[in-house]
Design an enzyme around this catalytic site. Structure first.
Site, mmCIF file in Angstrom:
data_model
loop_
_atom_site.group_PDB
_atom_site.id
_atom_site.type_symbol
_atom_site.label_atom_id
_atom_site.label_comp_id
_atom_site.label_asym_id
_atom_site.label_seq_id
_atom_site.Cartn_x
_atom_site.Cartn_y
_atom_site.Cartn_z
ATOM 1 N N GLY A 8 1.101 -1.779 0.185
ATOM 2 C CA GLY A 8 -0.313 0.399 0.189
ATOM 3 C C GLY A 8 0.576 1.658 0.113
ATOM 4 O O GLY A 8 0.478 2.472 0.361
ATOM 5 N N GLY A 11 0.010 4.717 -0.701
ATOM 6 C CA GLY A 11 -1.810 4.716 -0.416
ATOM 7 C C GLY A 11 -1.324 6.774 0.629
ATOM 8 O O GLY A 11 -0.172 7.408 1.184
ATOM 9 N N ASP A 34 3.246 -1.249 -4.608
ATOM 10 C CA ASP A 34 1.173 -0.974 -4.166
ATOM 11 C C ASP A 34 0.940 -1.596 -5.978
ATOM 12 O O ASP A 34 1.416 -2.309 -6.585
ATOM 13 C CB ASP A 34 1.195 0.347 -4.583
ATOM 14 C CG ASP A 34 0.531 0.832 -4.136
ATOM 15 O OD1 ASP A 34 -0.431 1.583 -3.219
ATOM 16 O OD2 ASP A 34 -1.483 0.987 -5.032
ATOM 17 N N TYR A 141 -15.482 -2.096 8.363
ATOM 18 C CA TYR A 141 -14.207 -2.152 8.678
ATOM 19 C C TYR A 141 -13.555 -2.117 10.467
ATOM 20 O O TYR A 141 -12.636 -3.242 10.402
ATOM 21 C CB TYR A 141 -13.982 0.011 8.787
ATOM 22 C CG TYR A 141 -12.282 0.041 8.349
ATOM 23 C CD1 TYR A 141 -11.689 -0.022 7.787
ATOM 24 C CD2 TYR A 141 -12.382 1.404 9.728
ATOM 25 C CE1 TYR A 141 -10.718 0.401 7.975
ATOM 26 C CE2 TYR A 141 -11.232 2.119 9.879
ATOM 27 C CZ TYR A 141 -10.435 1.850 8.719
ATOM 28 O OH TYR A 141 -8.740 1.997 9.183
HETATM 29 C C1 AKB Z 1 -11.624 6.675 8.906
HETATM 30 O O1 AKB Z 1 -12.359 7.041 8.389
HETATM 31 O O2 AKB Z 1 -12.086 5.469 7.908
HETATM 32 C C2 AKB Z 1 -9.502 6.178 9.330
HETATM 33 C C3 AKB Z 1 -9.701 5.270 10.709
HETATM 34 C C4 AKB Z 1 -9.946 6.201 11.321
HETATM 35 O O3 AKB Z 1 -9.048 4.448 10.826
HETATM 36 N N1 AKB Z 1 -9.246 7.479 9.169
#
Ligand code: AKB
Length: 314
Positions: A8, A11, A34, A141
């Site tokens: 990455g 990034g 990358d 996430y």
């Molecule tokens: C996001 O906003 O997804 C990132 C994080 C806080 O992990 N910047």
């Protein structure tokens, strides 16, 4: 002297981390990789290879041929993109991590990957969030980040890999813009302040999130990787933060330099819901005590530097 392979590399973090690591360890000792090639200076300033982190075999071959002793795995989808494409996020964020950990296990590499404040959820204590606490995130996430933290612990405890990591807050930088994050507003606002003197925030007034200026984030990675292993009680998910603010506070800081700066709101319900599920502020005591973490920049010193640097880049 370290020999580091980074995924990455183009990034938001990677493109600045590589410059810092090359200045410390020597350009030839940092292999940037990358999935794409751009005109980034990272490609010209030292070794660069194309790598899709889902390709375990190529990752292993590149690390082995380079003679790496350290892996820094930065390739990942951020929170808002992961929410829009949850299956892709699971496959890429977890698949890439497993490949990087397996390469590190097989080749005996020291290992770093970032976790995030996204690893916390609505049932986590919201203020001064402790290092060790409830983690029931409600975003894909967050699910990826908690699973990743546990996986890295597992590779350390059961498989002997020297894994290390931090929970980054929103990172702010003038070099490479972030993409697909929830905290990105705190970067965009500086660009728009200089370009147009106004900004429309997709994050609601009064929403606090932790943030950090990129130079502090890069120093934190270097310091943790250089830290004496015998002092580390935690390993893979140190809370680190420099400041916590809401949109009105960053606007007030910008107005010290651009007095007529205007802030308005057009809230994005998806990113707002993600932000609402994250802490207002986290406690970084474990990082301070175990490896001496210290941030140099607060909101006003960051604002001054951001505006100066962006104005000079124009
Ligand atoms: C996001 O906003 O997804 C990132 C994080 C806080 O992990 N910047």
């Amino acid at each position: 002297m370290k020999k580091i392979i980074i995924t990455g590399a183009l990034g938001q973090i990677g493109s600045e981390l590589i410059v810092k690591l090359r200045s410390i360890y020597g350009a030839d000792n940092v292999l940037a990789t990358d999935i794409r090639k751009t005109d980034s200076p990272v490609i010209e300033s030292g070794p660069f290879e194309l790598l899709d982190v889902m390709d375990a075999e190529r990752m292993h071959t590149l690390a082995k041929d380079f003679g790496a002793d350290t892996m820094m795995h930065m390739a990942a989808l951020l929170s808002a993109t992961a929410e829009a494409k949850p299956l892709l996020a699971w496959n890429l964020n977890m698949g890439g991590l497993v490949n990087a950990l397996e390469t590190s296990r097989d080749l005996g590499l020291q290992f770093f990957t970032p976790s995030s404040i996204g690893a916390f959820g609505p049932s986590t204590p919201k203020k001064n969030t402790p290092q060790d606490t409830l983690q029931r995130p409600t975003t894909m996430y967050g699910v990826n980040k908690v699973a990743g933290e546990l996986l890295c612990d597992y590779y350390y405890q059961k498989l002997g890999v020297d894994t290390r990591g931090v929970r980054f807050p929103g990172l702010i930088s003038y070099v490479t813009p972030p993409g697909g994050g929830t905290t990105d507003y705190a970067v965009d606002i500086y660009y728009k302040a200089l370009e147009t003197g106004k900004y429309t925030s997709y994050i609601e007034q009064g929403t606090y999130m932790d943030m950090m200026y990129m130079p502090d984030a890069l120093q934190a990675i270097v310091d943790l990787m250089e830290a004496d292993a015998s002092k580390l009680e935690h390993r893979n998910a140190f809370n680190v933060t420099a400041m916590s603010f809401e949109p009105e506070q960053i606007a007030a800081s910008i107005r010290k330099h651009i007095p007529n700066f205007e802030l308005s709101y057009d809230v994005d319900p998806i990113r707002q819901e993600i932000a609402n599920s994250w802490p207002d502020s986290i406690d970084a005591t474990a990082a301070k005590n175990e490896w001496g973490f210290k941030a140099q920049y607060d909101l006003d010193s960051m604002t001054k530097d951001m505006l100066d640097k962006l104005a000079n880049n124009k």
